[in-house]
Structures are given as C-alpha cells and as structure tokens.
Design an enzyme around this catalytic site. Structure first.
Site, PDB file in Angstrom:
ATOM      1  N   ARG A 125      -5.488  -4.430  13.136  1.00 38.26           N
ATOM      2  CA  ARG A 125      -4.092  -4.503  13.581  1.00 38.26           C
ATOM      3  C   ARG A 125      -3.297  -5.423  12.647  1.00 38.26           C
ATOM      4  NH1 ARG A 125      -0.749  -9.104  15.333  1.00 38.26           N
ATOM      5  NH2 ARG A 125       0.869  -8.279  16.668  1.00 38.26           N
ATOM      6  N   VAL A 126      -2.124  -4.986  12.256  1.00 38.24           N
ATOM      7  CA  VAL A 126      -1.227  -5.827  11.449  1.00 38.24           C
ATOM      8  C   VAL A 126       0.044  -6.035  12.259  1.00 38.24           C
ATOM      9  CG1 VAL A 126       0.109  -5.968   9.323  1.00 38.24           C
ATOM     10  CG2 VAL A 126      -2.199  -4.988   9.279  1.00 38.24           C
ATOM     11  N   GLY A 127       0.430  -7.288  12.400  1.00 37.34           N
ATOM     12  CA  GLY A 127       1.650  -7.590  13.174  1.00 37.34           C
ATOM     13  C   GLY A 127       2.874  -7.599  12.289  1.00 37.34           C
ATOM     14  N   GLY A 176       4.358  -9.600  17.787  1.00 37.95           N
ATOM     15  CA  GLY A 176       4.665  -8.821  16.594  1.00 37.95           C
ATOM     16  C   GLY A 176       5.160  -7.425  16.884  1.00 37.95           C
ATOM     17  N   THR A 202       8.662 -15.117  14.863  1.00 40.79           N
ATOM     18  CA  THR A 202       7.388 -15.470  15.471  1.00 40.79           C
ATOM     19  C   THR A 202       7.316 -14.932  16.893  1.00 40.79           C
ATOM     20  OG1 THR A 202       6.029 -17.312  16.233  1.00 40.79           O
ATOM     21  CG2 THR A 202       8.378 -17.734  16.074  1.00 40.79           C
ATOM     22  N   GLY A 203       6.092 -14.748  17.368  1.00 39.63           N
ATOM     23  CA  GLY A 203       5.921 -14.225  18.720  1.00 39.63           C
ATOM     24  C   GLY A 203       5.258 -12.865  18.699  1.00 39.63           C
ATOM     25  N   THR A 208       2.208 -17.976  15.480  1.00 37.63           N
ATOM     26  CA  THR A 208       2.437 -17.837  14.042  1.00 37.63           C
ATOM     27  C   THR A 208       3.158 -19.069  13.499  1.00 37.63           C
ATOM     28  OG1 THR A 208       2.795 -15.500  14.448  1.00 37.63           O
ATOM     29  CG2 THR A 208       3.654 -16.361  12.380  1.00 37.63           C
TER      30      THR A 208
HETATM   31  N1  GLY Z   1       3.900 -12.637  15.196  1.00 38.81           N
HETATM   32  C1  GLY Z   1       2.569 -12.587  14.843  1.00 38.81           C
HETATM   33  C2  GLY Z   1       1.879 -11.374  15.238  1.00 38.81           C
HETATM   34  O1  GLY Z   1       2.271 -10.680  16.181  1.00 38.81           O
HETATM   35  O2  GLY Z   1       0.909 -11.050  14.627  1.00 38.81           O
END
Ligand code: GLY
Length: 294
Positions: free
Chosen positions: A182-184, A207, A204-205, A154
C-alpha cells in the site's frame, strides 16, 4: 521579512499524553536543525532532509525508527521531497530495510532521471546510494513496539529560504496493519507534498482521504489564485470535511514566509523556526490562526 523559516509537523492523529513533551521537543529540535542548516549556508533541500532525518531518528512518529509494520509484519516506508522553484521532486514508496527514506527520496531527485521509485527497486537503489557514498548506511531493523498514537503520524516540513524558494517534504510508514504494498499520500506528488515558486504544502493523516482531494496541490493552487495561505488551508480543510471522512491536516507556507495550517484530529504537533529560534510550537495549534506567530 518573515523568511527564512522552517515549519515542521509531526502528524495529524491522537497521541498518548505521556509522550506530548517528547514530541514537542522532537518537532522543535527538527525545526532548529533545519534552520541551522540554512544559516550555515545549506540549501532548502539540505534543511528539509536534515529536519526530517532528525524526526525519523526518533521512535515517536510513524516514520523512520518509529515506523509501524504492515499486515504481515514488514515495515514499508514512503517519503518525498520537492524543490518548488525547479518543480523537481524525488519519492520512494514501500521501501524496506532502511531508516531514512527522506535521503533516498533526495537521491532519486538529484541522481536519477526518474521522480518516483517503489518496492524492491527502491531497496536496490538504496544499496547504490550507499555504495556511492551519497549517505552513510543506517538500518533500523526493528520497529517501535506498542503504538503511542492512533492513526498515522507522518512527519513533514516546509522550508522557505532567504530568497523565498520553497522545499516541502514528508516521511511515513503509513498506518499499522496496512496492506503490503500500500502506498499512501506522502510519496505522491500533489497529494501529501507539493511545492512550486508560490507556495508549499505538506499533508498528514489518512492518506486515502488526502489522495481523494489531491490535498497538497489544491491548497497551493488556492494560493496561486490569490487566497492567503491561511484561507487556502481553511478552504482545503472544508473540502476535506465535505468530500471525505477526514482525519487529516496540513501545513503551508508561501514564498514570503506567510504560514498556515489546518487539521481535524485531536493533535497535530508543529514547530516553526525563524530568526534562529523556535518561535511557535504546539501539540494542537487551534489558536494558531488567531495568534499568527510570525
Ligand atoms: N499520511 C500517511 C499515509 O496515509 O500513509
């Protein structure tokens, strides 16, 4: 005075070594673009959008043109931008067929009565945004091919303007092969992104791990409770390690221009622009806390 500043990250993951140079150049460039935008009289929103767009325009990150496809080969993007002083934000989730979801997120913030919009409705809103002339059309239409990183890189940024007003932002496709729809964390207020009048965070990383500890909001809350941004980052990273399987990181800044970060992955490329130039950049800023570059 440490502000104004632009603080960029390019994701918490492991990047293949042959791309490190390009990645550092890209985060430095984004920081400079954001800073120049401020210097030319742009707002924090202008600077954050410009910086994120420049990262989305590369194929180096899992965002914009570098987006990874989901399980059925579709690219679905999440993005959010938040104006801390107004507690206003805009977010788009699982939007298809566009390159710069950060601009659509800003459109949601500025031109609609809602804060989050997902899926086909986000694509429909994108058409409206283009028809209105809010931004030019720019389709990606393709994905970057073989990944240059493992996991989720991200992109994100925090802008602190000369008055100490904070903008936070994020943009991602999430990980390769994710479930469709899917939504992070990146487009979820308080998880991937948060800002108020005190501090801002961009995470970031992984989600799913970030969501579990509402990482962005909690980190900002610690600053409100009197911790420095450096201590707040350390504290939330401890919670991440203790309560989740980790694989994440964050950048933070407060209204006075103090900055902090944390990550538990091999790399988290960052760049900070201040006083018109990039004052710090690194692929793996382990020395950052000791160095305190500004
Ligand atoms: N951090 C981005 C995601 O997991 O979508």
């Amino acid at each position: 005075m440490k502000r104004p500043l632009v603080f960029i990250h390019g994701g918490a993951t492991r990047f293949k070594e042959e791309f490190h140079n390009d990645i550092i150049k890209a985060v430095e460039r984004a920081a400079k673009i954001g800073f120049c935008t401020l210097e030319r009289g742009g707002s924090g929103l202008d600077a954050a959008e410009a910086a994120i767009r420049s990262l989305e325009a590369t194929t180096l990150f899992t965002a914009g043109k570098g987006a990874e496809p989901n399980l059925i080969g579709d690219v679905e993007l999440d993005s959010m931008i938040m104006d801390g002083n107004r507690l206003e934000s805009g977010a788009v989730m699982a939007v298809k067929g566009i390159t710069h979801p950060i601009s659509l997120a800003r459109y949601v913030l500025e031109r609609t009565p809602v804060m989050q919009i997902a899926g086909d409705s986000a694509s429909w809103l994108y058409r409206q945004m283009i028809d209105e002339g809010y931004r030019d059309e720019e389709f990606s239409g393709d994905t970057k091919g073989p990944s240059i990183s493992e996991g989720c890189d991200t992109v994100g940024c925090i802008v602190v303007d000369k008055l100490g007003r904070i903008t936070s932002a994020s943009s991602t496709s999430g990980w390769r092969g994710k479930l469709p729809g899917r939504v992070g964390d990146s487009a979820i207020i308080g998880a991937g992104v948060y800002a108020n009048e005190v501090a801002g965070a961009s995470c970031t990383g992984k989600g799913e791990q970030i969501l579990r500890i509402v990482m962005g909001r909690m980190a900002v809350y610690y600053v409100e409770e009197g911790f420095s941004v450096v201590d707040s980052c350390n504290k939330i990273m401890r919670v991440l390690r203790e309560k989740t399987t980790g694989q994440a990181g964050l950048i933070m800044a407060d209204k006075n221009g103090n900055v902090g970060l944390g990550f538990d992955t091999p790399h988290m490329p960052i760049a900070i622009a201040n006083n018109g130039k990039v004052i710090y950049s690194s692929m793996a800023p382990h020395d950052f806390v000791e160095a305190q570059p500004i």
